[in-house]
Write a protein that holds these residues in place. Sequence first.
Motif: not given
Length: 427
Positions: A167-176
Motif C-alpha cells: 500500500t502507499k504510506y503517503f510518499d513511501e511504500d508500506a505493507f499490511l
Amino acid sequence: MKQAKDYVGKEVRIGAWVTNKRSSGKIAFIQLRDGDYYFQGIVVKNDVGEEVFQIAKSLTQETSIFVDGVVQEDTRSALGYELLVKNIEVVGESHDYPITPKEHGTEFLMDHRHLWLRSTKQHAIMKIRNEIIRATYEFFNKEGFLKIDPPILTSSSPEGTTELFHTKYFDEDAFLTQSGQLYMEAGAMAFGKVFSFGPTFRAEKSKTRRHLIEFWMIEPEMAFTSQDESLVVQENYVSYLVQSVLDNCGDYLDTLGRDKEVLKKYTQLPYDRISYDDAIQLLQDNGFEDIQWGDDFGSPHETFIANQSEKPVFILNYPKAIKPFYMKNHPEREDVVLCADLIAPEGYGEIIGGSERIYDYEQMRSQIEKFGLSLEDYQWYLDLSRYGSVPHSGFGLGLERTVTWITGTEHIREAIPFPRLLNRIYP
Ligand code: 4AD
Ligand code: MG
C-alpha cells in the motif's frame, strides 16, 4: 450475569428475533433468539387474547419483536427454559428472509455471511472463538505477560517478501503486517514477557480449507527464554485453551456435535515432540515417496505425522533454508534452526509456528543481507541485538486454525465472522 434460572416464575421483557414458528388452533410455538440464547415462546390464545394471538400467528422468520412473558422450566428444550408469552410488539418486519431452514450451498451462505451469522452453528463457533480470546488474555495475564500492540502498517516483512499486501504510506511504500513478531521482540527487550493479539495479512495464493488472507494471530515473545522453555509455554497455553472451552462452552460443543472426550485428551501434557529429521524418515518409511529432506511438509504429511499421536505434536528443528531469516541456528548443526511447528490432531494442520531468535548482531546483520532485505529498513530491529541483546524465543498461534480445530469445523472460513479468501472480499 443473571441467567434464565434466576428468572423462573418472573415476568420479563426480551428483545428477540423469530427463527421459526408453528401454530395449531389455540396455541402457537415461536422459536426465538435474543443474540445469546435460542429459546421457545408459547402463546396460548385464551391467555393473550385474539389480537396478540393473531400477531403471533403472522410472525415471519427474522422479524424482530419485544416479547413479554413469564420464564418457566422446560426440560425438553436444549436451554431448559421457555417463555409463556403475555404480549408481543413487532419492532421490525422481515419478509422473504433468504436463509430458510432448508439446505443451502456454501457459496450462497458465504454471499449471505452477514445473515448466516445468526444461525445456531455459526453462533456456537463465534462463542467458542470468543472464549479462546478470553482465555488467551487470562492465561498470559496470569503468566505475567504484558499485552502490547504491534503496528498494522509496516515497512518490514518478517515472513518473506512474496506474500505482502502493498500500500502507499503517503510518499513511501508500506505493507499490511504479516506478523507482529519483530515489534514484539522490541517489546520483550522492554518488558520481558509480552503478547499481542491482532490481524495479520498474507497475500497467499492458497485456496485450501486452512488458509485465510486476513487472520488473527496471538504472538507471545519472551526475553531470557530458550526454545525448549518456549515449547512448555506453548503446550500449557494450548491445553489451557482447550480446557477453558470444555469448562465454559459445553453447550456450544454439543450444538456443533464435537466429542468432548476427544478434546479432553488434548489437555494432557506434555505433547509429543518429533524432530524434522525423524518426521521425514517416518514419512519415507510409510510410503511417502514424494518427500525429501529439505522439503516443507504438505497437508497429507502433517496429517500423517499428527496421527501418530492422540494430542497435538511439535515438529522440531526444520532446515534453515525453508524458514525465515531471524531463526537461531541449532548449536550443533549448521543446516537446521531452533524452531518448532505445533501440528493439531485430526488433520487440522499447523496451529503454531515459533522459534528461538538470533541475538548476535553480526549474524543478524548478515542474515538480513542474505535474505535481500534492506539494512536501512531494519536498523531499528538491528538495534535490539546491538544494545543489551539476550536469548529470546516466541511463537505465533493462528486464532482461526485453533478455532477450526477445537470446534471441529471443516473449513477455516467459518472460524472468523467475515472471512477474506482468495476469491472473496464480500460481504
Ligand atoms: O508460522 P507463521 O507464519 O509464523 C509467524 O508468523 C511467526 N512470525 C510467529 C512468531 O514466531 N511470532 O504463522 C503462525 C501461525 C501458523 O502456525 C498458523 O496457525 C497461522 O499463523 N497462519 C495462518 N492462519 C490462517 N491463514 C493463513 N494464511 C495463515 N498463515 C499462518
Ligand atoms: Mg509456519
